[in-house]
Design a protein around this motif. Structure first.
Motif, PDB file in Angstrom:
ATOM      1  N   ALA A  48     -40.271  -3.631  12.514  1.00 53.85           N
ATOM      2  CA  ALA A  48     -40.724  -5.013  12.337  1.00 53.85           C
ATOM      3  C   ALA A  48     -42.033  -5.064  11.559  1.00 53.85           C
ATOM      4  CB  ALA A  48     -40.888  -5.674  13.711  1.00 53.85           C
ATOM      5  N   CYS A  49     -42.931  -4.103  11.866  1.00 53.24           N
ATOM      6  CA  CYS A  49     -44.212  -4.037  11.156  1.00 53.24           C
ATOM      7  C   CYS A  49     -44.006  -3.706   9.681  1.00 53.24           C
ATOM      8  CB  CYS A  49     -45.108  -2.998  11.825  1.00 53.24           C
ATOM      9  SG  CYS A  49     -46.775  -2.909  11.140  1.00 53.24           S
ATOM     10  N   GLN A  50     -43.077  -2.797   9.404  1.00 53.75           N
ATOM     11  CA  GLN A  50     -42.797  -2.422   8.017  1.00 53.75           C
ATOM     12  C   GLN A  50     -42.232  -3.597   7.228  1.00 53.75           C
ATOM     13  OE1 GLN A  50     -43.593   0.682   6.699  1.00 53.75           O
ATOM     14  NE2 GLN A  50     -43.246  -0.470   4.803  1.00 53.75           N
ATOM     15  N   ASN A  51     -41.437  -4.408   7.860  1.00 51.48           N
ATOM     16  CA  ASN A  51     -40.895  -5.603   7.201  1.00 51.48           C
ATOM     17  C   ASN A  51     -42.013  -6.552   6.797  1.00 51.48           C
ATOM     18  OD1 ASN A  51     -38.238  -4.742   7.413  1.00 51.48           O
ATOM     19  ND2 ASN A  51     -37.921  -5.745   9.402  1.00 51.48           N
ATOM     20  N   GLU A  52     -43.025  -6.674   7.647  1.00 56.87           N
ATOM     21  CA  GLU A  52     -44.171  -7.523   7.321  1.00 56.87           C
ATOM     22  C   GLU A  52     -44.938  -6.959   6.121  1.00 56.87           C
ATOM     23  OE1 GLU A  52     -44.936 -10.381   8.568  1.00 56.87           O
ATOM     24  OE2 GLU A  52     -43.375 -10.414  10.099  1.00 56.87           O
ATOM     25  N   ILE A  53     -45.103  -5.637   6.088  1.00 54.59           N
ATOM     26  CA  ILE A  53     -45.806  -4.986   4.972  1.00 54.59           C
ATOM     27  C   ILE A  53     -45.042  -5.205   3.666  1.00 54.59           C
ATOM     28  CG2 ILE A  53     -46.511  -2.760   4.004  1.00 54.59           C
ATOM     29  CD1 ILE A  53     -47.045  -1.835   6.885  1.00 54.59           C
ATOM     30  N   ASP A  54     -43.725  -5.046   3.726  1.00 50.54           N
ATOM     31  CA  ASP A  54     -42.904  -5.239   2.530  1.00 50.54           C
ATOM     32  C   ASP A  54     -43.000  -6.672   2.018  1.00 50.54           C
ATOM     33  OD1 ASP A  54     -42.149  -2.618   2.680  1.00 50.54           O
ATOM     34  OD2 ASP A  54     -40.222  -3.021   3.672  1.00 50.54           O
ATOM     35  N   ALA A  55     -43.047  -7.615   2.933  1.00 52.18           N
ATOM     36  CA  ALA A  55     -43.157  -9.020   2.536  1.00 52.18           C
ATOM     37  C   ALA A  55     -44.488  -9.280   1.841  1.00 52.18           C
ATOM     38  CB  ALA A  55     -43.010  -9.917   3.764  1.00 52.18           C
ATOM     39  N   ALA A  60     -47.824  -9.952  -3.078  1.00 49.16           N
ATOM     40  CA  ALA A  60     -48.880  -9.449  -3.959  1.00 49.16           C
ATOM     41  C   ALA A  60     -48.351  -9.209  -5.361  1.00 49.16           C
ATOM     42  CB  ALA A  60     -49.460  -8.159  -3.390  1.00 49.16           C
ATOM     43  N   SER A  61     -47.154  -8.660  -5.463  1.00 47.61           N
ATOM     44  CA  SER A  61     -46.562  -8.391  -6.773  1.00 47.61           C
ATOM     45  C   SER A  61     -46.390  -9.676  -7.565  1.00 47.61           C
ATOM     46  CB  SER A  61     -45.212  -7.692  -6.582  1.00 47.61           C
ATOM     47  OG  SER A  61     -44.603  -7.441  -7.823  1.00 47.61           O
TER      48      SER A  61
END
Length: 325
Positions: A48-55, A60-61
């Protein structure tokens, strides 16, 4: 053995693979899972934390893309002004190419001769920066080809965050004049030089027409990211080297021209030495004066002693006269 017995003897699929964290909830009651409850919960939280980072990375991109697009528009008039100024300098681009360590590795003598007619270079990024760019080369009338402009485009694939296509490139067709196709002539030179057949000929125009693998096109990236942003640094390279070498040579000549037997003395040092010599002379004169004074004292003592002796002789004579009387 019955089919039911065979089915019981076979291991279930869950026993031979790791459990996907997304399937953890549905398989909590399955005795074949490989993670205990605490580990499983941690894996779910990490996912779940990784999904937030990816978002956030995706956001940012998108924002970085907008900033790049904004400043590309702001830089464009300055690039155009710079190109107008560069056209006032003969052979600017070919000089910059020859001085660049990576681009110059491509150039043959014939390439250099042709690039003397190159008057302008432009790099244009597509509206969606991540999708690609094109490089344009503008030429004066020349004996090699008919084109006034040749360009090479690079398509880097979809800018979609989850999917990136394979890079690809395409080049405009060069309309070579009869017998002046530098790509063919360079291939012939390669064969005459007995190079290995799998070795690609070294040529700027062979690079331009080659579109086999855009993902490994280092020269295009060098032109786009190094040459185009600041070509002046490569045009001025020889002048800087000559100036540095000239200074070094002058200093070497000065060092070689100095005679080791000659001692350079500053005027202040000379004055100090003269003062020291004068002081020494004064001291010597003072010693001589003292010596003269001592000699005078000695002469005075001798005169005094002679006077005493003479007085004593006079007294003796008087005593003799008294006795005679």
């Amino acid at each position: 053995m019955s089919d039911a017995g065979v089915d019981k003897a076979k291991p279930s699929p869950h026993k031979v693979r790791k459990l996907d964290p997304q399937d953890a909830v549905s398989s909590e009651g399955d005795d074949s899972k490989e993670y205990d409850a605490e580990t499983q919960k941690a894996l779910e939280d990490i996912d779940a934390c990784q999904n937030e980072i990816d978002a956030l990375n995706e956001q940012a991109s998108e924002e970085i893309l907008k900033v790049e697009q904004k400043y590309n528009k702001l830089r464009k008039p300055f690039f155009e002004k710079r190109n107008d100024l560069i056209q006032k300098i003969p052979n600017f681009w070919v000089t910059a190419f020859v001085n660049h360590p990576q681009v110059s590795a491509l150039l043959t003598e014939e390439d250099e001769e042709c690039l003397h007619y190159l008057t302008k270079l432009e790099v244009e990024e597509f509206e969606d920066i991540k999708s690609g760019y094109r490089i344009k080369f503008f030429f004066d009338d020349n004996p090699f080809f008919e084109n006034e402009v040749i360009e090479k485009e690079f398509h880097l694939g979809s800018s979609d965050y989850d999917h990136v296509g394979d890079p690809a490139s395409k080049s405009s067709e060069i309309k070579w004049k009869e017998g002046m196709d530098l790509t063919k002539r360079n291939k012939e030179i390669t064969k005459q030089g007995r190079k290995r057949l799998h070795e690609e000929p070294r040529s700027f125009f062979f690079w331009f027409t080659d579109n086999t693998d855009a993902s490994c096109d280092d020269i295009a990236e060098v032109i786009k990211d190094d040459m185009w942003p600041n070509p002046l640094q490569y045009y001025l390279v020889p002048d800087v080297e000559v100036e540095e070498n000239g200074l070094d040579d002058d200093s070497d000549e000065d060092e070689d021209g100095v005679d080791d037997s000659v001692v350079v003395v500053d005027e202040e040092d000379e004055l100090d030495e003269d003062d020291d010599e004068d002081d020494e002379d004064d001291d010597e004169e003072g010693v001589e004066v003292l010596d003269d004074d001592e000699d005078d004292d000695l002469e005075g003592e001798e005169i005094y002693e002679e006077g005493e002796e003479a007085g004593e002789e006079d007294l003796d004579d008087d005593d003799d006269d008294d006795e005679g009387a």
